[in-house]
Design an enzyme around this catalytic site. Sequence first.
Site, short mmCIF file in Angstrom:
data_model
loop_
_atom_site.label_atom_id
_atom_site.label_comp_id
_atom_site.label_asym_id
_atom_site.label_seq_id
_atom_site.Cartn_x
_atom_site.Cartn_y
_atom_site.Cartn_z
N ASP A 213 -4.01 -11.00 -2.72
CA ASP A 213 -4.55 -10.14 -1.30
C ASP A 213 -5.65 -10.14 -1.62
O ASP A 213 -6.28 -8.74 -2.49
CB ASP A 213 -3.40 -8.91 -0.87
CG ASP A 213 -3.73 -9.00 0.27
OD1 ASP A 213 -2.67 -9.00 1.64
OD2 ASP A 213 -4.59 -7.19 0.62
N HIS B 148 -6.74 -6.91 -0.62
CA HIS B 148 -6.73 -5.23 -0.27
C HIS B 148 -5.68 -4.91 -2.36
O HIS B 148 -4.87 -5.95 -1.95
CB HIS B 148 -5.92 -4.23 0.44
CG HIS B 148 -6.40 -5.33 1.61
ND1 HIS B 148 -6.28 -4.75 2.82
CD2 HIS B 148 -8.00 -4.58 2.13
CE1 HIS B 148 -6.41 -5.13 3.74
NE2 HIS B 148 -7.98 -5.38 3.05
N HIS C 90 0.89 -1.03 -0.11
CA HIS C 90 0.06 -0.51 0.03
C HIS C 90 0.91 0.86 -0.47
O HIS C 90 0.19 2.29 -0.82
CB HIS C 90 -0.97 0.18 1.44
CG HIS C 90 -1.83 -1.55 0.94
ND1 HIS C 90 -2.78 -1.40 0.26
CD2 HIS C 90 -2.40 -2.15 2.24
CE1 HIS C 90 -3.71 -2.33 -0.03
NE2 HIS C 90 -2.93 -2.80 1.44
#
Length: 116
Positions: free
Chosen positions: A67, A69, A30
């Site tokens: 994942d 996300h 991220h």
Amino acid sequence: VRLEVAGTLLAARLALSTGIACNLGGGTHHAQRAAGSGFNPFNDLAVASLALLAEGAARRVLVVDLDVHQGDGTAAILSEEPRAATFSMHAARAFPVRKQRSTVDVGLPNGTGDEE
């Protein structure tokens, strides 16, 4: 945290020389180029990819991100590197709300199970 990034780079170098390697502490997908995000202060995947390209250890890289996300930081950081590609399979309605464009994105509906 720096060891996490170094561990991913070491694992990538070992994979190139031995055929396989793993870093269980990595996956901080991220973090953006100039800021942390989603509890990820640094993006180890992008750093390792760019380092291998810069030193000539790899001609091309593919980051496969599986994942819940999306790997938004990795996609953003590597988006302008023509020798890098990103593949992200994630829950379409999970964090981050504003998705980045990976080379290939597969957004799965909530509740997707093994049968699908």
